[in-house]
Design a protein around this motif. Structure first.
Motif, short mmCIF file in Angstrom:
data_model
loop_
_atom_site.label_atom_id
_atom_site.label_comp_id
_atom_site.label_asym_id
_atom_site.label_seq_id
_atom_site.Cartn_x
_atom_site.Cartn_y
_atom_site.Cartn_z
N SER A 100 -9.05 -11.90 -0.12
CA SER A 100 -8.28 -10.54 -0.39
C SER A 100 -8.90 -9.40 -1.12
O SER A 100 -8.32 -8.41 -1.38
CB SER A 100 -6.88 -10.77 -0.82
N ALA A 160 -6.73 3.68 -6.12
CA ALA A 160 -6.98 2.14 -6.13
C ALA A 160 -5.83 1.92 -4.87
O ALA A 160 -5.14 2.80 -4.57
CB ALA A 160 -6.59 1.20 -7.35
N GLY A 161 -6.05 0.65 -4.41
CA GLY A 161 -4.81 0.20 -3.43
C GLY A 161 -3.67 0.19 -3.88
O GLY A 161 -2.86 1.11 -3.14
N ALA A 162 -3.43 -0.17 -5.07
CA ALA A 162 -2.01 -0.24 -5.58
C ALA A 162 -1.52 1.43 -5.79
O ALA A 162 -0.28 1.82 -5.51
CB ALA A 162 -1.88 -0.99 -6.88
N THR A 195 1.60 -6.27 -5.18
CA THR A 195 1.45 -4.93 -5.43
C THR A 195 2.57 -4.30 -4.67
O THR A 195 2.98 -3.29 -5.05
CB THR A 195 0.18 -4.14 -5.28
N THR A 241 -2.22 -11.35 4.16
CA THR A 241 -3.00 -12.27 3.39
C THR A 241 -3.08 -13.93 3.63
O THR A 241 -3.60 -14.22 3.00
CB THR A 241 -1.93 -12.08 2.14
N ASP A 266 -0.26 -2.10 4.38
CA ASP A 266 -1.16 -2.41 3.22
C ASP A 266 -2.69 -2.48 4.01
O ASP A 266 -2.93 -3.53 4.76
CB ASP A 266 -0.60 -3.60 2.57
N ALA A 268 -5.64 -3.05 2.88
CA ALA A 268 -6.79 -3.74 1.88
C ALA A 268 -7.70 -4.27 2.76
O ALA A 268 -8.89 -4.69 2.49
CB ALA A 268 -6.21 -4.33 0.66
N HIS A 288 -3.17 2.78 3.17
CA HIS A 288 -4.03 2.96 2.05
C HIS A 288 -5.35 2.07 2.35
O HIS A 288 -5.27 1.16 3.23
CB HIS A 288 -3.58 2.47 0.43
N ASN A 290 -8.71 0.32 0.94
CA ASN A 290 -9.60 0.39 -0.50
C ASN A 290 -11.18 0.62 -0.26
O ASN A 290 -11.76 -0.21 0.46
CB ASN A 290 -9.25 -1.34 -0.82
N HIS A 292 -13.21 0.59 -2.17
CA HIS A 292 -14.10 -0.32 -2.95
C HIS A 292 -14.06 -1.87 -2.23
O HIS A 292 -14.51 -2.82 -2.96
CB HIS A 292 -13.43 -0.56 -4.52
N LYS A 293 -13.30 -1.89 -1.02
CA LYS A 293 -13.49 -3.29 -0.42
C LYS A 293 -14.37 -3.12 0.90
O LYS A 293 -15.34 -3.53 1.03
CB LYS A 293 -12.03 -3.78 -0.09
C1 LIG Z 1 -6.69 -5.72 -3.20
C2 LIG Z 1 -5.49 -5.63 -2.45
C3 LIG Z 1 -4.59 -4.65 -3.23
C4 LIG Z 1 -4.67 -3.84 -4.18
O1 LIG Z 1 -5.86 -3.03 -4.38
P1 LIG Z 1 -6.46 -2.58 -5.73
O2 LIG Z 1 -7.38 -1.56 -5.40
O3 LIG Z 1 -6.79 -3.83 -6.37
O4 LIG Z 1 -5.03 -1.81 -6.50
C5 LIG Z 1 -3.30 -4.55 -2.23
N1 LIG Z 1 -3.02 -5.48 -1.29
C6 LIG Z 1 -4.09 -6.32 -1.01
C7 LIG Z 1 -3.52 -6.96 0.44
C8 LIG Z 1 -5.13 -6.42 -1.44
O5 LIG Z 1 -5.96 -7.26 -1.12
#
Ligand SMILES: *Cc1c(COP(=O)(O)O)cnc(C)c1O
Length: 526
Positions: A100, A160-162, A195, A241, A266, A268, A288, A290, A292-293
């Motif tokens: 994740s 950030a993701g959250a 989150t 997830t 989500d 992410a 959103h 990320n 950074h991912k």
């Molecule tokens: C990483 C993640 C988030 C939160 O992202 P942040 O950048 O850490 O705030 C939310 N949902 C999922 C499924 C994630 O993997």
């Protein structure tokens, strides 16, 4: 034994077989004290002239006692921080298969671009005509994000993701306010990242669980039963997830829209589908991403991330300030509510003081441009291939709760550890001894003793094979009752097993001179 600062008080607890060294160091791995423990008040690495205070302008509020900060010489300061940096587990040093989290390699090209003076030395309060290049870069990044997701609008500023989730739900709330409706319920699958319900609750919604099916997806029938005219929307992670693609997203989107609600996704886990699936085509209203991912900007350790949010036509006008526009006069940020409203927008407000994480935007766009559309599609293909390679290579010795193939991460449960006395946590700690950062453990919560492994596309087959060999060996040791390596693991890390819950719940944030020697030193100075 560990004292309050979590420091080893007995070197025997640190090392293999309890063998203590004279110095407390182990090989070239130094036991590094806190600055307060190694510093001396009378030492400094800088040479400044004494300041002559002529007049007291503090109205008698200046401190009476010495401040007591520890001093180090420059070489001591350099060693302190270099030694600490070496204790850092990082993607630059090792496989980091944290599910994740998409811990992929961060290309050096990204860093080079982020350090260009025209991008790194600018200030958000500079006149906009002097930063046209930077604004063009934001526009280009926005274009890529909108194209990759098939969504018409994007807010870049969430950090950030959250924070992106917060942005998306605030837009949904604003949309209901504009419609004059007060809807409070948000439906969230039970496999969701923590989150999601936290964000919904923060925005004043009540959160209702949606159960999953036996094959790890949202139970559409149960979802439909919960829908109603008081449901504001649904928050679903895709791929979810459990590392699985949510097959019924279009049906879910149609149902939530028919009930007058919105679909928050989500995003992410976008790494698994980037270039392959456009979330806009699935009926998603806000998601959103990320950076950074999926787009390889560094993360971890609380460093800056970036969580832009893409919006559907239905929510676009509620996107937060600033709005980036391009007209005959070049690029411009609209930061004023009235100006935005005059242009037909209805921003719910803004997410942060300035415009988001510029350095991360530069890195993400560099990554996109260097990969190209076809390269990004291959990212998704290879990430999914790596995860399935792990799933297939470990399925006979470990236990997978859901049938594959998986998307970008392989999920196992602890059924294979039944009656062995070995736990998921033991496996994770033993992995540290083997030179691997552990996978995500005990998440998602819907799977007992979960181990969530996300290798990403940037690991070579050789690295994956080494990891698989170790995991197979650990599984067979556990099953054969060879449990010594698990007891008290990690044996080779600078610290053994720590009280992680205690550290999170009762953090020791303040250093106090704990032994007489430190005390005497401070007192003598005062
Ligand atoms: C990483 C993640 C988030 C939160 O992202 P942040 O950048 O850490 O705030 C939310 N949902 C999922 C499924 C994630 O993997």
């Amino acid at each position: 034994m560990l004292n309050a600062q979590g420091r080893a008080t007995d070197t025997g607890t640190r090392g293999e077989g309890g063998r203590a060294t004279i110095s407390g160091h182990r090989g070239l791995d130094h036991e590094e004290g806190l600055l307060f423990e190694i510093g001396r008040r009378e030492v400094t690495g800088v040479d400044l002239p004494d300041i002559e205070l002529t007049a007291d302008r503090l109205g008698g509020l200046q401190r009476k006692l010495p401040i007591g900060l520890p001093g180090l010489t420059e070489p001591e300061a350099v060693r302190h921080y270099v030694r600490l940096s070496r204790k850092n587990a990082s993607i630059d040093a090792n496989l980091y298969p944290l599910g994740s989290c998409t811990m992929k390699h961060n290309p050096r090209l990204n860093e080079k671009m982020a350090r260009l003076p025209g991008l790194s030395d600018i200030h958000p309060l500079q006149p906009q005509k002097t930063v046209q290049g930077a604004l063009a870069l934001l526009d280009e990044l926005a274009h890529w994000l909108k194209t990759l997701t098939g969504m018409p609008a994007v807010a870049l500023s969430p950090k950030a993701g959250a924070h992106g989730e917060l942005c998306g739900l605030l837009a949904i709330r604003a949309a209901f306010q504009a419609r004059g409706e007060d809807r409070r319920r948000i439906l969230v699958p039970e496999s969701a990242h923590g989150t999601n319900p936290a964000t919904a609750a923060l925005c004043g919604f009540t959160v209702e669980d949606v159960p999953g099916t036996a094959d790890g997806r949202v139970d559409v029938a149960a979802f439909q039963e919960r829908l109603g005219s008081d449901v504001a929307g649904v928050m679903i992670t895709n791929p979810n997830t459990c590392g699985l693609f949510e097959r019924d997203l279009v049906a879910i989107a149609d149902a939530v829209h028919a009930a007058g609600g919105y679909f928050y996704c989500d995003g992410a886990n976008f790494n698994a589908i980037v270039g392959r699936v456009r979330p806009g085509d699935l009926g998603i209203d806000a998601m959103h991403i990320n950076l950074h991912k999926t787009f390889s900007t560094p993360h971890g350790g609380g460093g800056p991330g970036a969580g832009p949010v893409v919006f559907s036509e239905r929510l676009a006008k509620f996107a937060p300030l600033p709005l980036l526009i391009h007209d005959d006069n070049g690029f411009r940020l609209i930061e004023d509510m009235q100006e935005a409203e005059a242009a037909g927008h209805a921003p719910f407000g803004r997410m942060c003081a300035f415009h988001g994480q510029m350095g991360m935007f530069v890195r993400a766009l560099t990554y996109m441009l260097s990969h190209g559309g076809d390269g990004l599609r291959q990212v998704a293909d290879d990430a999914v291939l790596s995860a399935n390679y792990i799933l297939a290579s470990l399925s006979d010795v470990m236990s997978a709760p859901f049938e594959g193939p998986c998307m970008h991460e392989a999920l196992f449960d602890d059924t294979f550890l039944k009656n062995t006395g070995v736990t998921t946590l033991d496996i994770a700690k033993a992995l540290i001894d083997e030179g691997f950062h552990p996978m995500t453990v005990y998440f998602p919560l819907v799977v007992h003793g979960a181990m969530l492994i996300e290798p990403t596309e940037t690991e070579s087959k050789e690295t994956l094979d080494r990891f698989i060999t170790v995991m197979r060996e650990l599984a067979s040791d556990a099953k054969a009752g060879r449990t010594e390596r698990f007891e008290g693991a990690p044996h080779f890390a600078p610290r053994r097993r720590l009280d992680e819950t205690g550290a999170a719940r009762k953090p020791v944030l303040r250093w106090r001179p704990s032994d007489a020697k430190d005390m005497a030193r401070v007192e003598a100075a005062e």
